[in-house]
Design a protein around this motif. Structure first.
Motif, mmCIF file in Angstrom:
data_model
loop_
_atom_site.group_PDB
_atom_site.id
_atom_site.type_symbol
_atom_site.label_atom_id
_atom_site.label_comp_id
_atom_site.label_asym_id
_atom_site.label_seq_id
_atom_site.Cartn_x
_atom_site.Cartn_y
_atom_site.Cartn_z
ATOM 1 N N HIS A 162 0.817 -1.215 0.000
ATOM 2 C CA HIS A 162 0.000 0.000 0.000
ATOM 3 C C HIS A 162 0.851 1.265 0.000
ATOM 4 O O HIS A 162 0.443 2.296 -0.533
ATOM 5 C CB HIS A 162 -0.951 -0.007 1.202
ATOM 6 C CG HIS A 162 -2.122 -0.919 1.005
ATOM 7 N ND1 HIS A 162 -2.904 -1.346 2.047
ATOM 8 C CD2 HIS A 162 -2.631 -1.474 -0.108
ATOM 9 C CE1 HIS A 162 -3.854 -2.142 1.569
ATOM 10 N NE2 HIS A 162 -3.710 -2.233 0.261
ATOM 11 N N LEU A 197 1.334 2.271 -3.451
ATOM 12 C CA LEU A 197 0.128 2.225 -4.268
ATOM 13 C C LEU A 197 -0.666 3.528 -4.130
ATOM 14 O O LEU A 197 -0.830 4.061 -3.032
ATOM 15 C CB LEU A 197 -0.740 1.048 -3.796
ATOM 16 C CG LEU A 197 -2.194 1.024 -4.261
ATOM 17 C CD1 LEU A 197 -2.270 0.517 -5.681
ATOM 18 C CD2 LEU A 197 -3.032 0.156 -3.351
ATOM 19 N N PRO A 233 -11.848 10.850 -3.141
ATOM 20 C CA PRO A 233 -11.962 10.756 -1.680
ATOM 21 C C PRO A 233 -11.600 12.072 -1.003
ATOM 22 O O PRO A 233 -10.489 12.265 -0.558
ATOM 23 C CB PRO A 233 -10.955 9.656 -1.325
ATOM 24 C CG PRO A 233 -9.955 9.688 -2.413
ATOM 25 C CD PRO A 233 -10.631 10.230 -3.638
ATOM 26 N N ILE A 276 -0.500 11.402 5.690
ATOM 27 C CA ILE A 276 -0.481 10.122 6.393
ATOM 28 C C ILE A 276 0.420 9.109 5.692
ATOM 29 O O ILE A 276 0.739 8.079 6.261
ATOM 30 C CB ILE A 276 -1.901 9.518 6.584
ATOM 31 C CG1 ILE A 276 -2.619 9.343 5.263
ATOM 32 C CG2 ILE A 276 -2.730 10.341 7.549
ATOM 33 C CD1 ILE A 276 -3.948 8.619 5.384
ATOM 34 N N ARG A 277 0.844 9.419 4.473
ATOM 35 C CA ARG A 277 1.734 8.496 3.766
ATOM 36 C C ARG A 277 3.195 8.910 3.897
ATOM 37 O O ARG A 277 4.060 8.083 4.116
ATOM 38 C CB ARG A 277 1.364 8.422 2.284
ATOM 39 C CG ARG A 277 -0.095 8.071 2.042
ATOM 40 C CD ARG A 277 -0.419 8.146 0.573
ATOM 41 N NE ARG A 277 0.341 7.162 -0.142
ATOM 42 C CZ ARG A 277 -0.171 6.004 -0.578
ATOM 43 N NH1 ARG A 277 -1.425 5.743 -0.378
ATOM 44 N NH2 ARG A 277 0.574 5.156 -1.218
ATOM 45 N N GLN A 323 -9.136 5.459 1.990
ATOM 46 C CA GLN A 323 -7.820 6.075 1.930
ATOM 47 C C GLN A 323 -6.983 5.679 3.153
ATOM 48 O O GLN A 323 -5.789 5.412 3.023
ATOM 49 C CB GLN A 323 -8.018 7.582 1.957
ATOM 50 C CG GLN A 323 -7.277 8.323 0.913
ATOM 51 C CD GLN A 323 -7.666 9.782 0.966
ATOM 52 O OE1 GLN A 323 -8.155 10.301 1.970
ATOM 53 N NE2 GLN A 323 -7.462 10.441 -0.135
ATOM 54 N N PHE A 324 -7.629 5.645 4.326
ATOM 55 C CA PHE A 324 -6.941 5.177 5.541
ATOM 56 C C PHE A 324 -6.409 3.777 5.293
ATOM 57 O O PHE A 324 -5.253 3.471 5.556
ATOM 58 C CB PHE A 324 -7.920 5.066 6.720
ATOM 59 C CG PHE A 324 -8.328 6.367 7.355
ATOM 60 C CD1 PHE A 324 -8.303 7.548 6.659
ATOM 61 C CD2 PHE A 324 -8.756 6.371 8.668
ATOM 62 C CE1 PHE A 324 -8.701 8.725 7.248
ATOM 63 C CE2 PHE A 324 -9.156 7.543 9.271
ATOM 64 C CZ PHE A 324 -9.130 8.716 8.564
ATOM 65 N N ALA A 325 -7.311 2.915 4.780
ATOM 66 C CA ALA A 325 -6.988 1.493 4.657
ATOM 67 C C ALA A 325 -5.893 1.260 3.621
ATOM 68 O O ALA A 325 -5.198 0.262 3.679
ATOM 69 C CB ALA A 325 -8.238 0.704 4.289
ATOM 70 N N LEU A 326 -5.742 2.179 2.662
ATOM 71 C CA LEU A 326 -4.771 1.982 1.583
ATOM 72 C C LEU A 326 -3.528 2.839 1.754
ATOM 73 O O LEU A 326 -2.745 2.994 0.830
ATOM 74 C CB LEU A 326 -5.412 2.309 0.231
ATOM 75 C CG LEU A 326 -6.607 1.450 -0.186
ATOM 76 C CD1 LEU A 326 -7.151 1.925 -1.512
ATOM 77 C CD2 LEU A 326 -6.209 -0.001 -0.281
ATOM 78 N N SER A 327 -3.360 3.441 2.934
ATOM 79 C CA SER A 327 -2.261 4.389 3.094
ATOM 80 C C SER A 327 -0.939 3.698 3.402
ATOM 81 O O SER A 327 0.100 4.344 3.440
ATOM 82 C CB SER A 327 -2.587 5.377 4.207
ATOM 83 O OG SER A 327 -2.683 4.687 5.437
#
Lengths: 205, 226
Positions: free
Chosen positions: A73, A76, A84, A101-102, B87-91
């Motif tokens: 992820h 990705l 979103p 957050i990334r 988005q949280f789940a894929l971060s």
């Protein structure tokens, strides 16, 4: 690099994905085509890990995308049907969060990405006041900022004007030039350079 | 540079606080509900203070439970419907930490204000001033435990259409122990006896929730997103 092998997926009692297999290598774009309901979105969500296929294997850099989920992820960027975005936050605030957050991101980087996608003039307004096309441009800036090796795009040109469609094609070309990968579900053909594209038609059988 | 799990959790909390202040009506609604329930009781029951005092723990805790159920609906639903939860789940970040931050922020915005405003309603129910401290502490601890338990159920019901009813059905049985020990602590506070016993039990439930609920909530949300 991204390999999908023999994926079967049911939604309820519908067998949506029947033995889907493909491989994508860096600098390569896989365009998913097919009629409505052929399973383009389902396949993208399954690759992203939002849906669990009943059968089949998906690997990224040789490792299963399910086992090393967070590592996958982190590389990705997924853009679904709906951008979103939080309606009560401005485009800039949305990106500061979703990219933040990334990875560590500066305001200048965000501004540059917003200029690139033509979203700089409306990025300080709450996104609920924006048109669908404007919201998509902000979401595209988010994809750009994620610095991800793999982009999964679901109908990336929806709601965009002619110039916006060209923008998406340019962004994808840029991602391929950086040796990135793109898997995109499309209805209209994109003005992309030949030779870097594989088309995969779903639901043909 | 990749964001650390704690930094990501902090960003989630900061975003939720900012959103809450842009749209305060959603947070005021459960609080208003609690205040209305608690202050209507003295009007409908006998105006005898000793009788009201007997009913106070039950009224306050049932009001708090129902109001927290009302607030739980907003915990993940908005984020799920606009796609930001995906988005949280894929971060690539730990979903556990992010949802824990979200749950704590949610308690800060709903449970804590409820506990702090409870003395107003309690005075109308004839609760002695000396009992207010213990009552607020019990409500604060209890509502925190309720938020943690509720986060699991809110995650599980994400995928269901009209999940509100299901959410209540799932959460109610799990919240009974909190209700029992919470109202017991309040009763002891009102009668001026030692409240440590039920408070320890509430604390134990909260610690158990703190340890297990974020993990379970993250797993539940991943299922709910399907």
């Amino acid at each position: 690099m991204l390999s999908v092998k023999g994926v079967h997926l049911w939604r309820g009692d519908r067998h949506v994905l029947r033995n889907v297999s493909f491989e994508a290598v860096p600098g390569h774009c896989v365009l998913l085509t097919g009629r409505n309901g052929a399973g383009k979105t389902t396949l993208l969500r399954a690759i992203a890990g939002l849906l669990e296929p009943e059968e089949g294997e998906m690997t990224w850099r040789g490792a299963s995308t399910r086992v090393s989920r967070n590592e996958f992820h982190a590389e990705l960027a997924y853009l679904g049907h709906e951008p979103p975005l939080k309606g009560d936050l401005s485009g800039g605030e949305n990106l500061r969060f979703s990219v933040g957050i990334r990875r560590a991101v500066t305001g200048a980087e965000i501004d540059a990405a917003l200029v690139r996608t033509g979203a700089d003039s409306f990025a300080d307004r709450p996104t609920r006041l924006l048109s669908a096309g404007q919201r998509r441009r902000i979401a595209l800036a988010g994809v750009l900022l994620a610095n991800a090796a793999l982009w999964l795009l679901d109908e990336p040109t929806t709601n965009l004007d002619a110039e916006g469609q060209q923008l998406v094609a340019d962004l994808i070309a840029g991602q391929l030039a950086r040796a990135g990968l793109v898997v995109a579900a499309v209805h209209h053909s994109l003005p992309l350079v030949a030779g870097t594209i594989t088309e995969l038609t779903l639901g043909a059988a | 540079m990749k964001t650390s799990a704690l930094a990501a959790a902090y960003l989630v909390a900061a975003r939720d606080l900012r959103l809450a202040f842009r749209k305060p009506s959603q947070l005021l609604q459960p609080l208003m509900f609690f205040m209305i329930v608690a202050t209507l009781f003295p009007l409908t029951l006998t105006p005898e203070l000793s009788r009201l005092r007997d009913a106070a723990p039950g009224v306050l805790w049932i009001g708090a439970l129902l109001s927290s159920l009302l607030a739980l609906e907003f915990l993940f639903r908005d984020d799920a419907s606009d796609g930001t939860l995906e988005q949280f789940a894929l971060s690539g970040q730990s979903l556990t930490w992010m949802l824990f931050a979200k749950t704590c922020t949610h308690w800060l915005l709903t449970g804590l204000p409820l506990a702090l405003s409870a003395p107003l309603a309690a005075l109308a129910l004839g609760v002695p001033v000396a009992a207010l401290g213990g009552m607020v502490a019990a409500l604060a601890l209890g509502s925190f435990a309720l938020s943690l338990v509720g986060a699991i159920c809110a995650g599980l019901t994400l995928g269901a259409r009209r999940g509100g009813v299901l959410l209540s059905l799932l959460t109610l049985p799990l919240s009974v122990p909190i209700l029992v020990f919470g109202s017991d602590a309040t009763r002891h506070a009102i009668s001026g006896t030692e409240i440590a016993g039920p408070m320890y039990m509430l604390g134990a439930i909260a610690v158990l929730g703190l340890t297990l609920a974020p993990l379970a909530a993250a797993a539940a949300v991943r299922i709910g997103l399907e």
